[in-house]
Motif scaffolding. Sequence first.
Motif, PDB file in Angstrom:
ATOM      1  N   LEU A 172      44.609  44.557  45.358  1.00 36.84           N
ATOM      2  CA  LEU A 172      44.693  42.928  45.801  1.00 36.84           C
ATOM      3  C   LEU A 172      44.152  42.113  44.212  1.00 36.84           C
ATOM      4  N   MET A 173      43.994  42.799  43.748  1.00 41.50           N
ATOM      5  CA  MET A 173      43.665  41.900  42.478  1.00 41.50           C
ATOM      6  C   MET A 173      44.165  41.992  41.289  1.00 41.50           C
ATOM      7  N   PRO A 174      44.548  41.400  40.143  1.00 44.06           N
ATOM      8  CA  PRO A 174      45.169  41.526  38.704  1.00 44.06           C
ATOM      9  C   PRO A 174      44.402  42.435  38.265  1.00 44.06           C
ATOM     10  N   ALA A 175      44.621  43.924  38.144  1.00 47.26           N
ATOM     11  CA  ALA A 175      43.290  45.235  37.727  1.00 47.26           C
ATOM     12  C   ALA A 175      44.516  46.357  38.136  1.00 47.26           C
ATOM     13  N   LEU A 179      48.622  37.032  44.604  1.00 46.28           N
ATOM     14  CA  LEU A 179      47.120  37.078  45.273  1.00 46.28           C
ATOM     15  C   LEU A 179      45.556  37.089  45.137  1.00 46.28           C
ATOM     16  N   ALA A 180      45.628  37.281  44.308  1.00 49.09           N
ATOM     17  CA  ALA A 180      44.181  37.406  44.148  1.00 49.09           C
ATOM     18  C   ALA A 180      44.306  35.837  44.421  1.00 49.09           C
ATOM     19  N   ALA A 181      44.870  34.820  43.301  1.00 55.22           N
ATOM     20  CA  ALA A 181      44.135  33.281  43.642  1.00 55.22           C
ATOM     21  C   ALA A 181      43.889  32.879  44.633  1.00 55.22           C
ATOM     22  N   GLU A 182      45.367  33.645  45.403  1.00 54.96           N
ATOM     23  CA  GLU A 182      45.061  32.904  46.923  1.00 54.96           C
ATOM     24  C   GLU A 182      44.349  33.525  48.295  1.00 54.96           C
ATOM     25  N   LEU A 183      43.677  35.164  48.111  1.00 56.19           N
ATOM     26  CA  LEU A 183      42.796  34.781  48.665  1.00 56.19           C
ATOM     27  C   LEU A 183      41.710  34.257  49.366  1.00 56.19           C
ATOM     28  N   PRO A 184      41.075  33.718  48.431  1.00 57.13           N
ATOM     29  CA  PRO A 184      40.331  32.577  49.362  1.00 57.13           C
ATOM     30  C   PRO A 184      41.165  31.743  50.589  1.00 57.13           C
ATOM     31  N   ARG A 185      41.900  31.614  50.831  1.00 56.36           N
ATOM     32  CA  ARG A 185      42.619  30.712  51.506  1.00 56.36           C
ATOM     33  C   ARG A 185      42.978  31.759  53.275  1.00 56.36           C
TER      34      ARG A 185
END
Length: 317
Positions: free
Chosen positions: A161-164, A246-252
């Motif tokens: 879910l994250m850029p990791a 995706l990580a940038a959009e998760l707070p939505r």
Amino acid sequence: MENSIAILGLAIVAFAALTYVRARKVETRITQLYPAIGTLVPVQKGVIHALQRGTGRDVVLLHGALANLRDFPEDLVSELAKSYRVTLMDRPGCGYTSGLKRIATAKAQATALAQAADALGLRAPIVVGHSYGATVAAAWALCGSSLPVRPAALVLIAGPLMPASVALGGLRVLAKSATLRHLSSYLAAAWTPRRVMRFMIGEAFAPEPVGPEYAKRSGARLALRRSSFRANARQTSILAPLLKQLAAELPRLELPVELIHGSEDRVVPCAAHSVAAAKLIRGARLTVLSGRGHMPHHTEPQAVIEAISRAALALPA
């Protein structure tokens, strides 16, 4: 010298021909061993292979990379089917979903899956995704009102879910080039020994043991078919930029979200993905399973059932 080059050339041609013939033979055998067990649902430009069980509120199960809908254990599906209408789907490029060769991004996959969900009459499902299926599930919820069916809640199991970092094995190298993906798909179909499959499965379950019937029951060898191998490699090739977006959009996300992750996951590290994502998603509930690896839907299915139950209770009746 010229004779040596000619002999080498003939050897290469002979090996290529043998590989082609063997790949087709192996694929035929795999298809015979693991035929389609669900319904082929027409969608735009292809079909989605789906299997439905039970009645009640809709629950959709999405498998991870190099897998298919058989990956979800029968005991888990049977238990869920007592309370829910469970729909398992082969993601684009996997299992018996076909005709969607150019679909690679998570949102494009979600669009095709939503079309199939609509055709099957699903409404406001709880979408459960494992591994890459969790990535697609999250993307589905972020697609907005443009889709005919939208998730009412998410249960994300061991999801990138994250850029990791994500352990992708040899696919990371093969994914870089369309030519490499094409050539390696023939080699994988024709020559992958069973011990390599056992090793890959073992890495997914580690540090936990693999169930004795997993390799046979899950149809893992379906991923060795040329089209499936290329699709998985193609999806892998775009994973890094996809996760950044995706990580940038998760707070939505504004729906109930359950995150489940094994603390010892060696494929998708728990802290870097689910723990970090939980901080971005308002109201998300994180369950870290101590000592578990990447396959908690097999090794601790009760945790998945409980997460789905909590998600259902958070929704209107």
